[in-house]
Design a protein around this motif. Structure first.
Motif, PDB file in Angstrom:
ATOM      1  N   PRO A  32      -7.262   7.433   6.257  1.00  0.00           N
ATOM      2  CA  PRO A  32      -7.477   8.882   6.382  1.00  0.00           C
ATOM      3  C   PRO A  32      -7.149   9.660   5.114  1.00  0.00           C
ATOM      4  CG  PRO A  32      -5.437   8.253   7.436  1.00  0.00           C
ATOM      5  CD  PRO A  32      -6.098   6.975   7.027  1.00  0.00           C
ATOM      6  N   ILE A  33      -6.425   9.030   4.181  1.00  0.00           N
ATOM      7  CA  ILE A  33      -6.082   9.663   2.908  1.00  0.00           C
ATOM      8  C   ILE A  33      -6.539   8.734   1.796  1.00  0.00           C
ATOM      9  CG2 ILE A  33      -4.217  10.527   1.453  1.00  0.00           C
ATOM     10  CD1 ILE A  33      -2.591  11.030   3.978  1.00  0.00           C
ATOM     11  N   VAL A  34      -7.427   9.235   0.937  1.00  0.00           N
ATOM     12  CA  VAL A  34      -7.966   8.437  -0.166  1.00  0.00           C
ATOM     13  C   VAL A  34      -7.738   9.196  -1.472  1.00  0.00           C
ATOM     14  CG1 VAL A  34     -10.008   7.327  -1.120  1.00  0.00           C
ATOM     15  CG2 VAL A  34      -9.698   7.437   1.355  1.00  0.00           C
ATOM     16  N   TYR A  35      -7.204   8.525  -2.472  1.00  0.00           N
ATOM     17  CA  TYR A  35      -6.921   9.154  -3.754  1.00  0.00           C
ATOM     18  C   TYR A  35      -8.169   9.191  -4.644  1.00  0.00           C
ATOM     19  CZ  TYR A  35      -2.165   7.958  -2.256  1.00  0.00           C
ATOM     20  OH  TYR A  35      -1.009   7.821  -1.544  1.00  0.00           O
ATOM     21  N   GLU A  53     -11.048  19.428  -4.226  1.00  0.00           N
ATOM     22  CA  GLU A  53      -9.672  18.936  -4.276  1.00  0.00           C
ATOM     23  C   GLU A  53      -9.655  17.431  -4.512  1.00  0.00           C
ATOM     24  OE1 GLU A  53      -6.168  20.346  -1.692  1.00  0.00           O
ATOM     25  OE2 GLU A  53      -6.972  18.601  -0.648  1.00  0.00           O
ATOM     26  N   ILE A  54      -8.688  16.993  -5.317  1.00  0.00           N
ATOM     27  CA  ILE A  54      -8.485  15.567  -5.568  1.00  0.00           C
ATOM     28  C   ILE A  54      -7.021  15.239  -5.294  1.00  0.00           C
ATOM     29  CG2 ILE A  54      -8.434  13.744  -7.304  1.00  0.00           C
ATOM     30  CD1 ILE A  54     -10.806  15.016  -8.640  1.00  0.00           C
ATOM     31  N   LEU A  55      -6.810  14.261  -4.458  1.00  0.00           N
ATOM     32  CA  LEU A  55      -5.448  13.800  -4.187  1.00  0.00           C
ATOM     33  C   LEU A  55      -5.071  12.782  -5.254  1.00  0.00           C
ATOM     34  CD1 LEU A  55      -5.731  13.243  -0.334  1.00  0.00           C
ATOM     35  CD2 LEU A  55      -4.905  15.275  -1.524  1.00  0.00           C
ATOM     36  N   GLU A  56      -3.979  13.057  -5.958  1.00  0.00           N
ATOM     37  CA  GLU A  56      -3.543  12.148  -7.010  1.00  0.00           C
ATOM     38  C   GLU A  56      -2.797  10.961  -6.410  1.00  0.00           C
ATOM     39  OE1 GLU A  56      -4.396  12.424 -10.115  1.00  0.00           O
ATOM     40  OE2 GLU A  56      -5.448  14.320  -9.762  1.00  0.00           O
ATOM     41  N   GLY A  99      -0.673   2.989  -0.193  1.00  0.00           N
ATOM     42  CA  GLY A  99      -1.106   1.980  -1.153  1.00  0.00           C
ATOM     43  C   GLY A  99      -1.439   2.612  -2.487  1.00  0.00           C
ATOM     44  N   GLU A 100      -2.008   1.832  -3.396  1.00  0.00           N
ATOM     45  CA  GLU A 100      -2.330   2.341  -4.727  1.00  0.00           C
ATOM     46  C   GLU A 100      -3.538   3.261  -4.716  1.00  0.00           C
ATOM     47  OE1 GLU A 100      -2.804  -0.856  -7.427  1.00  0.00           O
ATOM     48  OE2 GLU A 100      -0.724  -1.562  -7.265  1.00  0.00           O
ATOM     49  N   ARG A 101      -4.524   2.986  -3.830  1.00  0.00           N
ATOM     50  CA  ARG A 101      -5.771   3.763  -3.812  1.00  0.00           C
ATOM     51  C   ARG A 101      -5.899   4.660  -2.594  1.00  0.00           C
ATOM     52  NH1 ARG A 101     -10.642  -0.208  -4.419  1.00  0.00           N
ATOM     53  NH2 ARG A 101     -11.697   1.819  -4.367  1.00  0.00           N
ATOM     54  N   ASN A 102      -5.100   4.394  -1.540  1.00  0.00           N
ATOM     55  CA  ASN A 102      -5.249   5.160  -0.308  1.00  0.00           C
ATOM     56  C   ASN A 102      -4.026   4.960   0.578  1.00  0.00           C
ATOM     57  OD1 ASN A 102      -5.622   2.557   0.931  1.00  0.00           O
ATOM     58  ND2 ASN A 102      -7.787   2.660   0.334  1.00  0.00           N
ATOM     59  N   VAL A 103      -4.081   5.621   1.721  1.00  0.00           N
ATOM     60  CA  VAL A 103      -3.059   5.439   2.760  1.00  0.00           C
ATOM     61  C   VAL A 103      -3.741   4.778   3.951  1.00  0.00           C
ATOM     62  CG1 VAL A 103      -1.518   6.586   4.378  1.00  0.00           C
ATOM     63  CG2 VAL A 103      -1.657   7.386   2.010  1.00  0.00           C
ATOM     64  N   GLU A 104      -3.190   3.673   4.397  1.00  0.00           N
ATOM     65  CA  GLU A 104      -3.805   2.926   5.495  1.00  0.00           C
ATOM     66  C   GLU A 104      -3.055   3.178   6.796  1.00  0.00           C
ATOM     67  OE1 GLU A 104      -5.266  -1.383   5.267  1.00  0.00           O
ATOM     68  OE2 GLU A 104      -3.415  -1.574   6.460  1.00  0.00           O
ATOM     69  N   ILE A 105      -3.819   3.338   7.867  1.00  0.00           N
ATOM     70  CA  ILE A 105      -3.212   3.429   9.195  1.00  0.00           C
ATOM     71  C   ILE A 105      -3.683   2.248  10.029  1.00  0.00           C
ATOM     72  CG2 ILE A 105      -3.135   5.954   9.120  1.00  0.00           C
ATOM     73  CD1 ILE A 105      -5.407   5.730  11.371  1.00  0.00           C
ATOM     74  N   SER A 106      -2.851   1.876  10.983  1.00  0.00           N
ATOM     75  CA  SER A 106      -3.206   0.832  11.936  1.00  0.00           C
ATOM     76  C   SER A 106      -2.641   1.252  13.283  1.00  0.00           C
ATOM     77  CB  SER A 106      -2.620  -0.516  11.501  1.00  0.00           C
ATOM     78  OG  SER A 106      -2.848  -1.510  12.485  1.00  0.00           O
TER      79      SER A 106
END
Length: 289
Positions: A32-35, A53-56, A99-106
């Motif tokens: 749901p969150i991608v950098y 907007e860009i999420l760093e 993570g380095e490129r995004n936030v993972e949910i499970s």
């Protein structure tokens, strides 16, 4: 200020995880969150600029997840019967991992009506993407949120980038059925105007036209001058006290030297008197003979 952002399905990679036998399970994973990905235009009412907007990377940390109460639902519904999962201070049926490129949910989907229905819609590919609601550190213009003017234009409008460097709270993550929902929720006039004001404030700071910045600079300069004057005055007082102490020490030294001279003079006189007295005694004794 609570905000929401939409991540399309090709970016969030929402899917049902397979079990050990290669069969679909009830575990759903996604991002749901991608950098580094541009958002929708955050200022659709602006006549002068378009803001993406860009999420760093690293803008949201494990510490935020550990202290947040994050709800997983559909379209940010607040109804308890629409809840799919939850992560309360790092614990619950919803797992969140940065993570380095995004936030993972499970999340292991519950055996509820909304759980069963949503699971089937994801399997059928009817879910458009994911979204998340958050609060960033917008007041910190250096380490929280910053704005960058690009060389691009869209329909004659300047293109700006809003860089989010720190997220301070995560409220929920959601499956999204239609981007219009996100566009309506994200691009509220209040948020659009707030972003425009923040960019105008940055432009004024860059041009040196910010009255508040000028006032602050003047106050700092006045305080600096006052501190310098105080330091100068203190140095002069210390120098005067030093000269006074040296003069007093010199006077005391001269007084001691004078006292010593007088003492030596008195001693010399006493010695002469004793010598004269001794001679007189000798002369008197010679007369007796």
């Amino acid at each position: 200020m609570k905000q929401t952002r939409f991540i399309p399905i090709e970016e969030c990679n929402l899917q049902v995880r397979e079990d050990a036998n290669g069969q679909p399970s009830r575990t759903v994973v996604g991002h749901p969150i991608v950098y580094g990905v541009r958002s929708v235009n955050l200022t659709p009412w602006s006549d002068t600029r378009v803001v993406f907007e860009i999420l760093e990377p690293g803008c949201i940390t494990q510490d935020v997840f550990d202290r947040s109460d994050v709800i997983y639902n559909n379209n940010h519904s607040t109804r308890i019967e629409d809840m799919i999962g939850r992560c309360y201070k790092g614990k619950g049926t919803l797992s969140i991992k940065p993570g380095e490129r995004n936030v993972e949910i499970s999340c292991d989907y519950p055996n509820t009506t909304v759980g069963d229905d949503t699971l089937e819609q994801i399997r059928l590919g009817n879910v458009f993407g994911m979204s998340f609601a958050f609060r960033d550190d917008w007041e910190d213009t250096e380490n929280g949120v910053s704005y960058e003017r690009t060389n691009e234009t869209i329909d004659g409008k300047e293109v700006w980038l809003r860089h989010v460097k720190r997220i301070v709270e995560l409220y929920d993550v959601a499956n999204v059925t239609h981007p219009a929902y996100e566009q309506t929720d994200v691009a509220t006039r209040e948020q659009s105007e707030a972003i425009d004001k923040a960019i105008e404030a940055q432009l004024k700071r860059e041009c040196g036209d910010d009255d508040e910045a000028k006032k602050k600079a003047e106050e700092e300069e006045a305080a600096k001058r006052a501190a310098e004057e105080e330091a100068k005055k203190k140095a002069e007082q210390e120098e005067a006290a030093k000269r006074e102490a040296e003069a007093k020490a010199k006077e005391e030294q001269e007084a001691r030297e004078l006292e010593e001279q007088e003492q030596r003079f008195r001693e010399q006189q006493a010695m002469r008197l004793r010598a004269q007295h001794r001679r007189c005694e000798i002369d008197f004794e010679s007369l007796n003979y």
